[in-house]
Write an enzyme that holds these catalytic residues in place. Sequence first.
Site, PDB file in Angstrom:
ATOM      1  N   GLY A  26       0.837  -1.209   0.000  1.00  0.00           N
ATOM      2  CA  GLY A  26       0.000   0.000   0.000  1.00  0.00           C
ATOM      3  C   GLY A  26       0.860   1.242   0.000  1.00  0.00           C
ATOM      4  N   ASN A  27       0.249   2.381   0.307  1.00  0.00           N
ATOM      5  CA  ASN A  27       1.024   3.616   0.431  1.00  0.00           C
ATOM      6  C   ASN A  27       0.372   4.515   1.469  1.00  0.00           C
ATOM      7  OD1 ASN A  27      -0.863   5.543  -0.974  1.00  0.00           O
ATOM      8  ND2 ASN A  27      -0.542   4.067  -2.630  1.00  0.00           N
ATOM      9  N   HIS A  28       0.998   5.654   1.744  1.00  0.00           N
ATOM     10  CA  HIS A  28       0.554   6.503   2.855  1.00  0.00           C
ATOM     11  C   HIS A  28      -0.587   7.458   2.510  1.00  0.00           C
ATOM     12  CE1 HIS A  28       3.529   5.187   5.650  1.00  0.00           C
ATOM     13  NE2 HIS A  28       4.526   5.466   4.822  1.00  0.00           N
ATOM     14  N   SER A  29      -1.163   7.357   1.325  1.00  0.00           N
ATOM     15  CA  SER A  29      -2.244   8.296   0.981  1.00  0.00           C
ATOM     16  C   SER A  29      -3.402   8.159   1.985  1.00  0.00           C
ATOM     17  CB  SER A  29      -2.756   8.002  -0.436  1.00  0.00           C
ATOM     18  OG  SER A  29      -3.947   8.726  -0.654  1.00  0.00           O
ATOM     19  N   ALA A  36      -3.811   7.692  -5.115  1.00  0.00           N
ATOM     20  CA  ALA A  36      -2.412   7.256  -5.221  1.00  0.00           C
ATOM     21  C   ALA A  36      -2.444   5.771  -5.572  1.00  0.00           C
ATOM     22  CB  ALA A  36      -1.697   7.494  -3.900  1.00  0.00           C
TER      23      ALA A  36
END
Length: 403
Positions: free
Chosen positions: A212-215, A280
């Site tokens: 995943g990512n930090h969005s 994102a």
Amino acid sequence: MSFLSGKRILLGITAGIAAYKTASLVRLFIKCGAEVKVVMTPSAKDFITPLTLSTLSKNPVYSSFTSEEDENEVWNNHVELGLWADFFVIAPTTANTLAKMANGICDNLLMATYLSAKCPIYFAPAMDLDMYKHESTKTSIERLQEFGNILIPPGTGELASGLVGEGRMAEPEEIVEFIENSISSNLALNGITVLITAGPTYEAIDPVRFIGNHSSGKMGYAIAEAALKFGARVILVSGPTSESLSHKNLTIVDVMGAEEMYQNVHKYFGESDIAILSAAVADYRPKTVSKQKIKKQDSTFSIELVKTKDILASLGEIKKEKFLVGFALETENELYNAKKKLANKNLDLIVLNSLNDDGAGFGTLTNKVTFITAQGDVFEEGLKSKMEVAEDLIKLIVTSYVI
Ligand code: CTP
């Protein structure tokens, strides 16, 4: 979220039995996020007490030019009250007040405020059916509409006299709905559908792990809120986020991975006029997803990744007359790279985010962006709240696409 959120509503109450319903009306306005002040005619106090209304509205209630109960006799400034309001709603409006409004008779604070107000004025008549049918009432209503005031039509049903017919004040819920619809029909994005992507995507590795990512989704949700404020119908395709939003013109489609986001964006693109892709999206996903939880074994572990579909680019290929907005998150040669992305993906507008700016980027409440249009205009904005950035973006779209 309501169209009345953050609005200042002046509620004018005149002396009809339906005045008892204004307690609910004040509550509903407050629930919508509006600030409410009440001005009432002296005789309206026979039907509902100022104490009830001031308690519910959390503001003093005005009914005369001076506050007699105050030993300093404060003058209630009708001009200020009239200018304070974003909307003046007179409910119930008796036949007597209708006639005064139609003829400019200014013998109480409510009438002086009415004559001073510059905002949109709504009036909800309430009276017995024969009074409502009377030629003089009809003439008053017609004149008020000619002046630009907005009629909230009365309902039909049992009246206080026991007679059944037209003349009953619209119910508080109907009044709120009427005003909301009337506001939205005058907004710039009325009749326009905006498709928005928000948040991160989670690309599954196995049943318990993902890439995943930090969005946080905050920017995309703020854009959805701004588009709704401007009257749009919004379809928000959202990756996993803790953000939430509700509005009668909003559909949220929850998705997990890039492929699911791709499928849903294409499903709704046809019915959309504007698409704003702020999500994102993961650029790569694991080639295979293990059905079982992967056990640890060797000291190193590799996952083969394959490219996800570029949703934004895929829309650029089919967009025709639709207005397409992308985001670019760059760390070097920012303007150059963003312009290249705008051209390569056939966008109308790109929003450049720089991770080099303090206060911009993931999880923050603020953002610093540069808007670049297909025509080559560059608007470099200062550090602003994500909500302000979202409103700037929607305004830019309205000026470059809608009007
Ligand atoms: N985007 C998308 N689908 C993807 C990847 C990105 O729709 N699979 C969209 C994003 O929502 C954003 C824009 O593309 O509006 C730009 O994303 P960005 O992070 O700048 O990356 P890329 O375009 O993938 O380019 P690069 O990573 O090479 O900078």
